[in-house]
Design a protein around this motif. Structure first.
Motif, PDB file in Angstrom:
ATOM      1  N   GLU A 132     -15.073  11.204  -2.941  1.00 28.17           N
ATOM      2  CA  GLU A 132     -15.525  11.751  -4.229  1.00 28.17           C
ATOM      3  C   GLU A 132     -15.155  10.838  -5.391  1.00 28.17           C
ATOM      4  O   GLU A 132     -15.844  10.796  -6.399  1.00 28.17           O
ATOM      5  N   LYS A 133     -14.048  10.105  -5.222  1.00 28.14           N
ATOM      6  CA  LYS A 133     -13.633   9.156  -6.281  1.00 28.14           C
ATOM      7  C   LYS A 133     -14.395   7.840  -6.197  1.00 28.14           C
ATOM      8  O   LYS A 133     -14.179   6.941  -7.011  1.00 28.14           O
ATOM      9  N   GLY A 134     -15.240   7.691  -5.169  1.00 22.49           N
ATOM     10  CA  GLY A 134     -16.005   6.458  -5.019  1.00 22.49           C
ATOM     11  C   GLY A 134     -15.233   5.347  -4.326  1.00 22.49           C
ATOM     12  O   GLY A 134     -15.689   4.203  -4.275  1.00 22.49           O
ATOM     13  N   ILE A 135     -14.042   5.670  -3.795  1.00 20.25           N
ATOM     14  CA  ILE A 135     -13.253   4.640  -3.109  1.00 20.25           C
ATOM     15  C   ILE A 135     -13.689   4.535  -1.647  1.00 20.25           C
ATOM     16  O   ILE A 135     -13.888   3.443  -1.126  1.00 20.25           O
ATOM     17  N   ALA A 136     -13.873   5.660  -0.992  1.00 22.55           N
ATOM     18  CA  ALA A 136     -14.365   5.658   0.387  1.00 22.55           C
ATOM     19  C   ALA A 136     -15.887   5.764   0.358  1.00 22.55           C
ATOM     20  O   ALA A 136     -16.456   6.459  -0.492  1.00 22.55           O
ATOM     21  N   VAL A 138      -1.256   9.037  -2.213  1.00 19.75           N
ATOM     22  CA  VAL A 138      -1.918   7.838  -1.690  1.00 19.75           C
ATOM     23  C   VAL A 138      -2.787   7.265  -2.803  1.00 19.75           C
ATOM     24  O   VAL A 138      -3.690   7.946  -3.294  1.00 19.75           O
ATOM     25  N   VAL A 139      -2.486   6.041  -3.244  1.00 17.40           N
ATOM     26  CA  VAL A 139      -3.264   5.420  -4.322  1.00 17.40           C
ATOM     27  C   VAL A 139      -3.802   4.083  -3.825  1.00 17.40           C
ATOM     28  O   VAL A 139      -3.039   3.143  -3.585  1.00 17.40           O
ATOM     29  N   VAL A 140      -5.123   4.004  -3.667  1.00 16.44           N
ATOM     30  CA  VAL A 140      -5.745   2.749  -3.229  1.00 16.44           C
ATOM     31  C   VAL A 140      -5.919   1.870  -4.455  1.00 16.44           C
ATOM     32  O   VAL A 140      -6.433   2.310  -5.485  1.00 16.44           O
ATOM     33  N   ASP A 141      -5.454   0.623  -4.345  1.00 11.90           N
ATOM     34  CA  ASP A 141      -5.479  -0.286  -5.492  1.00 11.90           C
ATOM     35  C   ASP A 141      -5.943  -1.649  -4.981  1.00 11.90           C
ATOM     36  O   ASP A 141      -5.145  -2.441  -4.497  1.00 11.90           O
ATOM     37  N   GLY A 142      -7.261  -1.902  -5.061  1.00 11.81           N
ATOM     38  CA  GLY A 142      -7.816  -3.156  -4.571  1.00 11.81           C
ATOM     39  C   GLY A 142      -7.637  -3.305  -3.079  1.00 11.81           C
ATOM     40  O   GLY A 142      -8.051  -2.442  -2.316  1.00 11.81           O
ATOM     41  N   ASP A 143      -6.945  -4.381  -2.662  1.00  9.21           N
ATOM     42  CA  ASP A 143      -6.764  -4.591  -1.220  1.00  9.21           C
ATOM     43  C   ASP A 143      -5.426  -4.042  -0.733  1.00  9.21           C
ATOM     44  O   ASP A 143      -4.939  -4.407   0.337  1.00  9.21           O
ATOM     45  N   LYS A 144      -4.813  -3.175  -1.576  1.00  5.79           N
ATOM     46  CA  LYS A 144      -3.535  -2.557  -1.185  1.00  5.79           C
ATOM     47  C   LYS A 144      -3.618  -1.054  -1.340  1.00  5.79           C
ATOM     48  O   LYS A 144      -4.483  -0.534  -2.039  1.00  5.79           O
ATOM     49  N   VAL A 145      -2.689  -0.380  -0.695  1.00  2.30           N
ATOM     50  CA  VAL A 145      -2.550   1.052  -0.935  1.00  2.30           C
ATOM     51  C   VAL A 145      -1.074   1.346  -1.181  1.00  2.30           C
ATOM     52  O   VAL A 145      -0.205   0.830  -0.476  1.00  2.30           O
ATOM     53  N   ILE A 179       5.961   2.833  -1.129  1.00  9.37           N
ATOM     54  CA  ILE A 179       5.787   1.513  -0.529  1.00  9.37           C
ATOM     55  C   ILE A 179       4.356   1.045  -0.761  1.00  9.37           C
ATOM     56  O   ILE A 179       3.458   1.866  -0.972  1.00  9.37           O
ATOM     57  N   ALA A 180       4.156  -0.271  -0.750  1.00 13.58           N
ATOM     58  CA  ALA A 180       2.820  -0.849  -0.883  1.00 13.58           C
ATOM     59  C   ALA A 180       2.435  -1.448   0.460  1.00 13.58           C
ATOM     60  O   ALA A 180       3.227  -2.162   1.082  1.00 13.58           O
ATOM     61  N   LEU A 181       1.234  -1.139   0.929  1.00 16.82           N
ATOM     62  CA  LEU A 181       0.759  -1.629   2.221  1.00 16.82           C
ATOM     63  C   LEU A 181      -0.512  -2.444   2.010  1.00 16.82           C
ATOM     64  O   LEU A 181      -1.341  -2.103   1.160  1.00 16.82           O
ATOM     65  N   THR A 182      -0.674  -3.495   2.812  1.00 16.53           N
ATOM     66  CA  THR A 182      -1.946  -4.209   2.805  1.00 16.53           C
ATOM     67  C   THR A 182      -2.972  -3.345   3.553  1.00 16.53           C
ATOM     68  O   THR A 182      -2.632  -2.614   4.474  1.00 16.53           O
TER      69      THR A 182
END
Lengths: 308, 249
Positions: free
Chosen positions: B51-55, B146-153, B166-169
């Motif tokens: 709904e946020k346009g991320i997926a 859970v916050v998706v931020d470019g190529d990281k989450v 934590i930040a994950l690739t």
């Protein structure tokens, strides 16, 4: 048999759960090595060396293991697990986070939340929120196990086991630490406290949890909460006692304004003595309480505090 | 970004557990079944990301008996776009489930996989971590944000004593804790629409995965019943009992 037990740390220090994991390892039998992983953890390693029954402490102290992130810890355990028949950790959020990675990479099943050791390959563990107890037998060559520490009495201090430095360093470019918000408290840690007083939805709001403070201070008790109180925003999540929160088994558990949903009972019904204070005399919490007091908690709590 | 969500069919949250008379297992005959509550939270998070346009697409997958398709239809009604059912009547343990999911990850190439942190039947809390290890992807377990931020989450985790971020690739594996979100209810028109959404049926053999486990269930018992005690009439009586009868004060 040869057992590797992962030490539990709390802010870099050895946590009390470790002595209970060692007790579970003793119930299995064999040589027990304790592995301490982190950054700046030599004091924790020295504390672990004092635990009775420990043959040797292995310490991996490196910046890559800071904050005990799952990816580097899992990779390290895979390197170190060879030669052991069992790898144990407490069912803390760290043990739960890391051990399944080891199990998967060694292509073995894991047994979670073990509460009793029947033999070196047979264990008891709760399922369905503790509403059933399963006896399971593992035929894996390496048994990977998380231990519910309330099931085991801590071993004492009095040993001076040798400490061996592990210089294995793994790479981690997948995960990084951003920040931590840990609750600061002078009270005992909820999981290991001898007395616990918990509040539920009946507390009404977060401010009213102060009514528990004075009693907790007098008893030296930790303060917990039901999921309803956490979901309502009265108190932070790390205070939650229940199926998905902390599992506690203190000598005395006082439930205040808690109705007693099965998910909450799953977290506290192994307490030695349970007291319930609730205005609803039909509340299910009274079915497990040794002593029930029906009444208004806002009158009962100040009276209890003054008379203790 | 494609999001893959795993869901499990389990006994309904509110059903009282009965152990079979022969102590072989918990009795599930004629018992109401439902989607594992943590899996509902996982689906909800994926749908919100869409709904946020991320997926761009949400794929639901379940491993279990034919009836697990009910839970996949629920996932579709809640907003998943398509579903994969890997059908087996065997008792699939976490390791076998993680191996199957790893094969699905290989095929579907999702940017993010979301699972519930544990199933309320076996209470294992293993599958997400095992999947992360098998796919060599980073993990954010027990997520409350859970916050998706470019190529990281960025994943905020509920840990003993508080919260850790934590930040994950990406791609990454996330397991949902209780407070990640509050799942919505499926609306009737969406339940009707879900019946027409694609649902692929596969078997473990299609993926070359053995379900058999080296852990055997010897016995299942009811826990020792705790007997209710007595009601006391006053604070004084309570303190007296705790001091002189229970001897805990």
């Amino acid at each position: 048999m040869s057992i590797l037990a992962l030490a539990d740390l709390h802010e870099g220090q050895l946590a009390g759960a470790t002595a209970r994991v060692v007790a579970a390892a003793q119930a299995i039998g064999g040589d027990i090595d304790v592995l301490v992983v982190g950054e700046g953890v030599h004091a924790a390693a020295e504390a672990a060396a004092k635990l009775d029954g420990v043959s040797k402490v292995r310490v991996a102290d490196n910046a890559v293991y800071a904050h005990q992130l799952a990816e580097p810890m899992g990779a390290l355990l895979v390197e170190l697990a060879d030669g052991y028949t069992h790898v144990l950790a407490s069912a803390s959020t760290t043990g739960k986070n890391v051990l399944p990675r080891l199990a998967a990479l060694k292509d073995v099943s894991q047994l979670s939340d073990v509460i009793a050791v029947e033999s070196a390959d047979t264990f008891k563990r709760p399922i369905y929120a503790g509403n059933a107890i399963a006896t399971v037998k593992s035929d894996e060559a390496l048994k990977v196990i998380t231990v519910r520490t309330t099931g085991f009495d801590a071993v004492s201090d009095g040993n001076s086991a040798p400490i061996e430095v592990v210089d294995t360093v793994v790479e981690n470019n997948q995960s990084s630490f951003v920040k931590e918000e840990l609750a600061k408290s002078d009270r005992p840690e909820l999981g290991g406290a001898k007395m616990v007083i918990s509040g539920g939805r009946g507390m009404g709001n977060g401010d009213n949890f102060k009514l528990l403070d004075g009693i907790a201070d007098k008893l030296g008790a930790a303060i917990g909460a039901s999921r309803a109180a956490v979901d309502a925003g009265f108190v932070p999540n790390d205070m939650q006692v229940g199926q998905t929160g902390k599992i506690v088994a203190p000598d005395l558990y006082i439930a205040v304004g808690i109705s007693g949903a099965i998910q909450h009972l799953a977290g506290m019904k192994d307490s030695k003595v349970i007291v319930a204070i609730n205005k609803d005399e039909e509340a299910p919490i009274f079915q497990v309480a040794d002593y029930g007091l029906v009444g208004d908690l806002f009158e009962i709590l100040p009276e209890l505090e003054s008379k203790l | 970004m494609k999001v893959l969500v795993a869901v499990k069919r389990v006994i309904d949250y509110n059903v009282k557990i009965r152990v079979k008379a022969d102590q072989s297992d918990v009795d599930l005959t004629n018992v109401k079944m439902a989607m594992n509550p943590f899996c509902e939270i996982a689906i909800e998070e994926a749908v919100r990301l869409k709904e946020k346009g991320i997926a761009t697409e949400v794929v639901a997958v379940s491993i279990g008996p034919k009836a697990a398709q009910e839970q996949l239809r629920t996932a579709l009604a809640l907003g998943a776009d398509c579903a994969i059912h890997i059908e087996t009547d065997e008792r699939a343990e976490s390791l076998a489930v993680a191996k199957l999911l790893a094969k699905v990850v290989e095929e579907e190439q999702p940017g993010l996989v979301i699972l519930g942190k544990q199933a309320i039947d076996t209470d294992n809390n293993q599958t997400g971590q095992m999947l992360a290890a098998l796919t060599n992807l980073p993990q954010g377990t027990f997520a409350s944000e859970v916050v998706v931020d470019g190529d990281k989450v960025n994943v905020t985790r509920e840990i003993d004593g508080g919260l850790q971020t934590i930040a994950l690739t990406l791609p990454a594996i996330v397991t949902a804790d209780l407070r990640l979100n509050e799942p919505r209810y499926a609306k009737l028109p969406d339940i009707m629409k879900a019946k027409k959404k694609p649902l692929d049926v596969k078997t473990p053999a299609d993926y070359g995965v053995e379900i058999a486990s080296k852990v055997s269930l010897l016995k299942v018992e009811s826990p020792a019943e705790r007997k209710g005690g007595i009601k006391v009439a006053s604070v004084d009586e309570l303190i007296d009992k705790l001091k002189n009868e229970a001897k805990v004060l």
